[in-house]
Design an enzyme around this catalytic site. Structure first.
Site, mmCIF file in Angstrom:
data_model
loop_
_atom_site.group_PDB
_atom_site.id
_atom_site.type_symbol
_atom_site.label_atom_id
_atom_site.label_comp_id
_atom_site.label_asym_id
_atom_site.label_seq_id
_atom_site.Cartn_x
_atom_site.Cartn_y
_atom_site.Cartn_z
ATOM 1 C CE LYS A 131 8.821 -34.444 -76.126
ATOM 2 N NZ LYS A 131 9.923 -33.457 -76.177
HETATM 3 O O1 LIG Z 1 4.273 -31.808 -75.178
HETATM 4 C C1 LIG Z 1 5.412 -31.362 -75.360
HETATM 5 C C2 LIG Z 1 6.547 -31.973 -74.856
HETATM 6 C C3 LIG Z 1 7.757 -31.380 -75.037
HETATM 7 N N1 LIG Z 1 7.892 -30.225 -75.722
HETATM 8 C C4 LIG Z 1 9.246 -29.650 -75.864
HETATM 9 O O2 LIG Z 1 9.282 -28.413 -75.154
HETATM 10 C C5 LIG Z 1 10.000 -27.442 -75.895
HETATM 11 C C6 LIG Z 1 9.070 -26.322 -76.319
HETATM 12 O O3 LIG Z 1 9.787 -25.282 -76.907
HETATM 13 P P1 LIG Z 1 9.141 -23.815 -77.161
HETATM 14 O O4 LIG Z 1 10.212 -23.104 -77.902
HETATM 15 O O5 LIG Z 1 8.869 -23.207 -75.808
HETATM 16 O O6 LIG Z 1 7.913 -24.027 -77.959
HETATM 17 C C7 LIG Z 1 10.637 -28.183 -77.062
HETATM 18 O O7 LIG Z 1 11.900 -28.646 -76.641
HETATM 19 C C8 LIG Z 1 9.708 -29.357 -77.278
HETATM 20 O O8 LIG Z 1 10.372 -30.483 -77.828
HETATM 21 C C9 LIG Z 1 6.781 -29.621 -76.230
HETATM 22 O O9 LIG Z 1 6.836 -28.536 -76.860
HETATM 23 N N2 LIG Z 1 5.560 -30.203 -76.028
#
Ligand SMILES: O=c1ccn([C@@H]2O[C@H](COP(=O)(O)O)[C@@H](O)[C@H]2O)c(=O)[nH]1
Length: 270
Positions: free
Chosen positions: A95
């Site tokens: 990001k």
């Molecule tokens: O909108 C967003 C963008 C990025 N993320 C990222 O994805 C994973 C989600 O992890 P989970 O454990 O499946 O919840 C994490 O690395 C976030 O930084 C997001 O969640 N939402």
């Protein structure tokens, strides 16, 4: 071959499930590992070995490696290299986004094949203005890499910025999607410039057709389901349903993680 073309082929071959490799401190503990670099390495490489041969895309979250400093970054380099060697595309979730001259340095760090952190694609934040990403877009084009731009994120705080209205009456998110539509115009079979649209956003009136891939985080631990994906994206095959903790909690048993990945890919295909 462009990133869009590679992703299109990878999804056809391996499905659209994307596994996030996010070594949370709590997960290291659950796996019986110490919250140190050795624990990080064991966790991350066990996950890569279990899932990377079976998915189209893995998505390491840079923050979880950065918290260990240079030795954590060295582990991230291994994650990237080993995942690619296992045939998965690597979407590094960093990001990034800054003024143009600094954006160029980020592009060199993550998208130039000469860099030790070179990945197939990265996530970027457009909130310094979409044009500030031009050096990243140009570098991605030069090296056949991909870029995923935050548009409608999965977190509940996102709408404050992303639903805000711009001068033509549309939303900030809609404006980002317009930029992506422009960047992907005429790309075949799929553009290389993607959007991040969470599986948790509920209903949207935004036009999600922009000839590029979608990263849909929020699937799994944040509550997003296959039914949500269908409702938001229809049958668009270029939507990467992305989940981290839901898969990682099944470790350290590699077979449990692998079988879950296979089942989820089947569910997403059906
Ligand atoms: O909108 C967003 C963008 C990025 N993320 C990222 O994805 C994973 C989600 O992890 P989970 O454990 O499946 O919840 C994490 O690395 C976030 O930084 C997001 O969640 N939402």
């Amino acid at each position: 071959m462009t990133f869009g073309a590679r992703l299109h082929a990878a999804i056809a071959e391996r499905g659209s499930f994307c596994v996030g490799i996010d070594p949370h401190a709590a997960l290291l503990q659950d796996w019986g590992l110490a919250d140190d670099v050795a624990g990080l390495e064991r966790f991350a490489l066990t996950t890569v070995e279990a899932v990377a041969p079976h998915v189209s895309v893995v998505k390491p979250q840079s923050a979880f490696y950065e918290r260990f400093g240079s030795r954590g970054i060295a582990v991230l380099e291994r994650v990237i290299a080993d995942s690619r060697a296992a045939g998965a595309l690597v979407l590094l979730d960093v990001k990034r986004g800054d003024i143009g001259s600094t954006s160029q340095a980020y592009a060199d760090a993550y998208l130039d094949p000469a860099s030790p952190l070179a990945s197939d694609a990265i996530t970027v934040s457009p909130f310094l203005g979409f044009g500030s990403l031009d050096p990243i877009v140009d570098t991605a084009r030069r090296h056949d890499a991909g870029v995923f731009v935050l548009a409608l994120t999965s977190n509940k705080e996102g709408p404050e910025v992303q639903h805000a209205r711009v001068e033509d009456g549309g939303t900030v998110a809609g404006r980002m999607l317009d930029h992506l539509r422009h960047l992907n115009a005429d790309a075949e079979p799929l553009g290389s410039f993607g959007a991040v649209v969470g599986a948790t956003i509920g209903a949207t009136t935004e036009d999600l057709a922009f000839n590029g891939p979608v990263l849909a985080p929020g699937f799994g631990a944040q509550g997003g389901t296959v039914a949500d994906l269908r409702r938001i994206f229809g049958t668009n095959p270029a939507v990467l349903a992305s989940s981290s903790r839901e898969v990682l909690r099944l470790g350290p048993d590699p077979a449990a993680m692998r079988d879950f990945v296979r089942r989820t890919n089947d569910e997403l295909r059906s």
